[in-house]
Design an enzyme around this catalytic site. Structure first.
Site, short mmCIF file in Angstrom:
data_model
loop_
_atom_site.label_atom_id
_atom_site.label_comp_id
_atom_site.label_asym_id
_atom_site.label_seq_id
_atom_site.Cartn_x
_atom_site.Cartn_y
_atom_site.Cartn_z
N LYS A 194 -3.78 11.92 -2.79
CA LYS A 194 -2.69 12.21 -1.85
C LYS A 194 -1.42 12.62 -2.60
O LYS A 194 -0.41 12.96 -2.00
CB LYS A 194 -2.41 10.98 -0.98
CG LYS A 194 -3.60 10.60 -0.09
CD LYS A 194 -3.27 9.40 0.75
CE LYS A 194 -4.51 8.71 1.28
NZ LYS A 194 -5.04 9.32 2.50
N GLN A 216 1.10 6.51 1.18
CA GLN A 216 1.90 7.53 1.87
C GLN A 216 3.35 7.52 1.39
O GLN A 216 4.20 8.22 1.95
CB GLN A 216 1.86 7.32 3.39
CG GLN A 216 0.46 7.36 3.97
CD GLN A 216 -0.20 8.72 3.82
OE1 GLN A 216 0.45 9.74 3.57
NE2 GLN A 216 -1.51 8.77 3.98
N ASP A 223 0.86 -1.18 0.00
CA ASP A 223 0.00 0.00 0.00
C ASP A 223 0.91 1.23 0.00
O ASP A 223 1.52 1.57 1.00
CB ASP A 223 -0.88 -0.05 1.25
CG ASP A 223 -1.64 1.24 1.49
OD1 ASP A 223 -1.50 2.19 0.70
OD2 ASP A 223 -2.38 1.30 2.49
C1 LIG Z 1 -1.68 4.16 4.20
C2 LIG Z 1 -3.02 4.38 3.59
N1 LIG Z 1 -3.61 3.37 2.95
C3 LIG Z 1 -4.81 3.52 2.38
C4 LIG Z 1 -5.49 4.70 2.43
C5 LIG Z 1 -6.84 4.78 1.80
O1 LIG Z 1 -6.83 5.65 0.74
P1 LIG Z 1 -8.17 6.06 -0.01
O2 LIG Z 1 -9.13 6.49 1.05
O3 LIG Z 1 -7.75 7.16 -0.90
O4 LIG Z 1 -8.64 4.87 -0.76
C6 LIG Z 1 -4.92 5.78 3.08
C7 LIG Z 1 -5.62 7.08 3.15
O5 LIG Z 1 -6.11 7.54 4.13
C8 LIG Z 1 -3.65 5.62 3.69
O6 LIG Z 1 -3.06 6.62 4.34
#
Ligand SMILES: Cc1ncc(COP(=O)(O)O)c(C=O)c1O
Lengths: 414, 147
Positions: free
Chosen positions: A233, A210, A207
């Site tokens: 992001k 970040q 994932d």
């Molecule tokens: C580490 C991480 N993974 C996944 C997500 C989920 O991202 P999204 O809400 O854009 O799908 C986030 C966002 O908050 C995140 O910081």
């Protein structure tokens, strides 16, 4: 405190590219320290979206008219931009999704239906994961009977390769973990984890939400099987993100959602499916979102990922140093390698109260559990205050934060 | 724009640091848990009701100054109130925080929380103890969520 050394003048000037940051907040200049939740958008992205809608917009992969062909070209060019950005081998390995959440659900669901997993097989996560990298696996667990194990972090918030592989057994089929934690800012040893996993025939999903805003990512070098991030992001629009998946996996996994674009031939008896990436992009996609995401990637790449990394490290270190010097502030997570985020708590004042006071000072931070309740439990705090940076963050934003914390102490008579 | 000192008044800080009626009842007639998932506030509240009258209230709260102070002030005011009076207090409190104008009639000590209405993001912090109270009076199982 002196301005941090090692800042890049070109990146320092990037702030002017973000119109929203000029907006005063509660009568104060805005110190926006919540980019980890979602980043602000540069003019290049805003203009790119507008230009696209004004001159090239139509549905993709459908019409024979020129406009549709042009829109399709732009959409596919965006895929190529993401491919290059992640150094994936082929554009077919890039699937556009609504974001990381959707991408992880896509992988979990299709893997669950693939027949590759048996009850008692295992999946390894880490305690630092965002809920979006926990709950989809639990849904899949409920459908398949696999077990979920969570690798521990140490008290500083590091997750070592050893800690991950302590949870790995002969039954482990997949390791899913964040490249960078959205809570502690910990940079996980993704390359080592993926390489060791591959040697043992274990799939990996990284994932990268970040990570991509702060450093260059190379999926070939990482040796991961899946990688995902959200566009919003990374200074792009919301509602668009990408999944990288190794081509042989994307080719062998079953389709996910059904609908237009993902098929070859449909009869009432039987339907055949398109090869990836179309197979995983049912329905009209977020066409402009993809174009906007490509504009965002082009924008950051003008500065160079290495330069961004160096510059942001200097600003982030300044933030850490300043916060650590405040009496009554306790950092939650002091990892060896950090990117993007700093979490902390204050003695005797709840994060929510801190957030309200800071807001009045024009300082936007995130307070709460950051969609990472197991991480909160690990550190035994109900919530934290998180300051996170972006390409436009200046040392002065951390000055405003520290000044705001002074106001908190004054108000709460600490 | 209201001053933060009107939100975090001395009385509120005092109640949040030294909550009255903190702890648990040994033989409550009703218990409920409340949770504000947005900020992690957690409250467990016990009530002892006899003949339609609240005889005792106790709570354990882990949360922000606004939610703990509300729980503390509320618990102080509830003793010897009838169920009808308790429900009425909640209605008035909600009206003060979200109604068209900050009417604080009959709210007595809870009036110090009037400033919360200027901070819409914090209204749920103040109403959590009341939602939990209502669940405890009904002795509802499960956890009350603010959202
Ligand atoms: C580490 C991480 N993974 C996944 C997500 C989920 O991202 P999204 O809400 O854009 O799908 C986030 C966002 O908050 C995140 O910081």
């Amino acid at each position: 405190m002196n301005a941090p050394a090692g800042q890049n003048p070109e990146i320092l000037a990037a702030r002017d590219d973000f119109p929203l940051l000029a907006r005063p907040m509660n009568g104060r200049p805005l110190a926006f320290l919540d980019s980890a939740a979602s980043a602000q958008k540069p003019r290049a992205v805003l203009d790119g979206l507008r230009d696209f809608y004004e001159s090239e917009y139509a549905n993709v992969h459908r019409g024979v008219y020129l406009l549709s062909a042009q829109a399709t070209d732009r959409y596919e060019a965006a895929r190529e931009t993401v491919r290059r950005f992640l150094n994936a081998g082929r554009p077919e390995e890039i699937v556009f999704t609504r974001g990381a959440t959707e991408a992880i659900n896509l992988v979990a669901e299709t893997l669950g239906r693939s027949g590759r997993l048996e009850p008692d097989d295992e999946i390894v996560l880490t305690v630092l994961e965002h809920h979006s990298n926990i709950v989809p696996w639990q849904l899949m667990r409920d459908a398949t009977g696999v077990r979920i194990r969570a690798a521990a972090a140490d008290q500083d918030g590091n997750v070592d390769v050893e800690a991950v592989f302590r949870e790995v057994t002969d039954r482990t089929k997949l390791i899913a973990f964040s490249h960078v934690s959205n809570t502690t800012g910990t940079v996980l040893p993704a390359r080592e984890i993926c390489h060791r996993a591959r040697e043992r025939g274990i799939l990996t999903l990284v994932d990268g939400c970040q990570a991509v805003p702060h450093a260059a990512v190379d999926v070939a070098d990482l040796a991961c099987d899946f990688y995902t991030f959200s566009g919003h992001k990374l200074y792009g629009p919301s509602g668009i993100g990408a999944l990288y998946g190794r081509l042989d996996l994307l080719t062998s996994l079953p389709p996910w959602q059904g609908g237009g674009s993902m098929i070859e031939e449909v009869t009432f008896e039987r339907t055949t499916y398109a090869p990836p990436p179309a197979r995983y992009e049912a329905g009209t996609p977020n066409i402009a979102g993809a174009v906007g995401l490509a504009a965002a990637i082009d924008y950051v790449q003008r500065f160079g990922s290495e330069n961004i990394q160096r510059h942001e490290s200097a600003v982030l270190k300044y933030g850490v140093d300043r916060l650590q010097a405040v009496d009554g502030v306790r950092l939650i997570g002091t990892p060896r390698h950090r990117a993007g985020s700093i979490s902390f708590v204050m003695d005797d004042v709840h994060p929510h109260d801190v957030g309200t006071v800071l807001d009045r000072e024009g300082v936007a931070v995130r307070v709460g559990h950051h969609c990472a309740q197991p991480a909160m439990r690990h550190f035994d705090v109900p919530a934290t205050i998180r300051a996170s940076l972006g390409i436009y963050t200046h040392a002065s934003d951390f000055d405003a934060l520290v000044e705001g914390l002074g106001k908190v102490k004054e108000l709460f008579q600490l | 724009m209201i001053d933060l000192r009107d939100l975090y008044q001395e009385v509120i800080l005092d109640h949040s640091r030294n909550p009255r009626n903190a702890g648990r009842l040994t033989e409550p007639s009703g218990t409920a848990k409340g949770h504000n998932p947005l900020c992690g506030d957690l409250i467990t509240l016990d009530v002892l009701v006899e003949d339609g009258v609240i005889r005792d209230v106790s709570f354990d709260a882990r949360g922000c100054a606004i939610s703990v102070a509300t729980a503390s002030i509320m618990s102080d005011m509830l003793k010897d109130k009838t169920l009808e009076e308790a429900h009425d207090l909640f209605r008035r409190f909600q009206k003060m925080l979200t109604g068209p104008d900050a009417e604080a009639e009959g709210l007595d000590k809870l009036e110090v929380l009037a400033g919360v209405r200027e901070f819409p993001m914090r209204v749920k912090c103040a109403t959590l103890p009341f939602h939990t109270l209502r669940a405890a009076l009904d002795n509802e199982p499960g956890t009350v969520q603010t959202e």
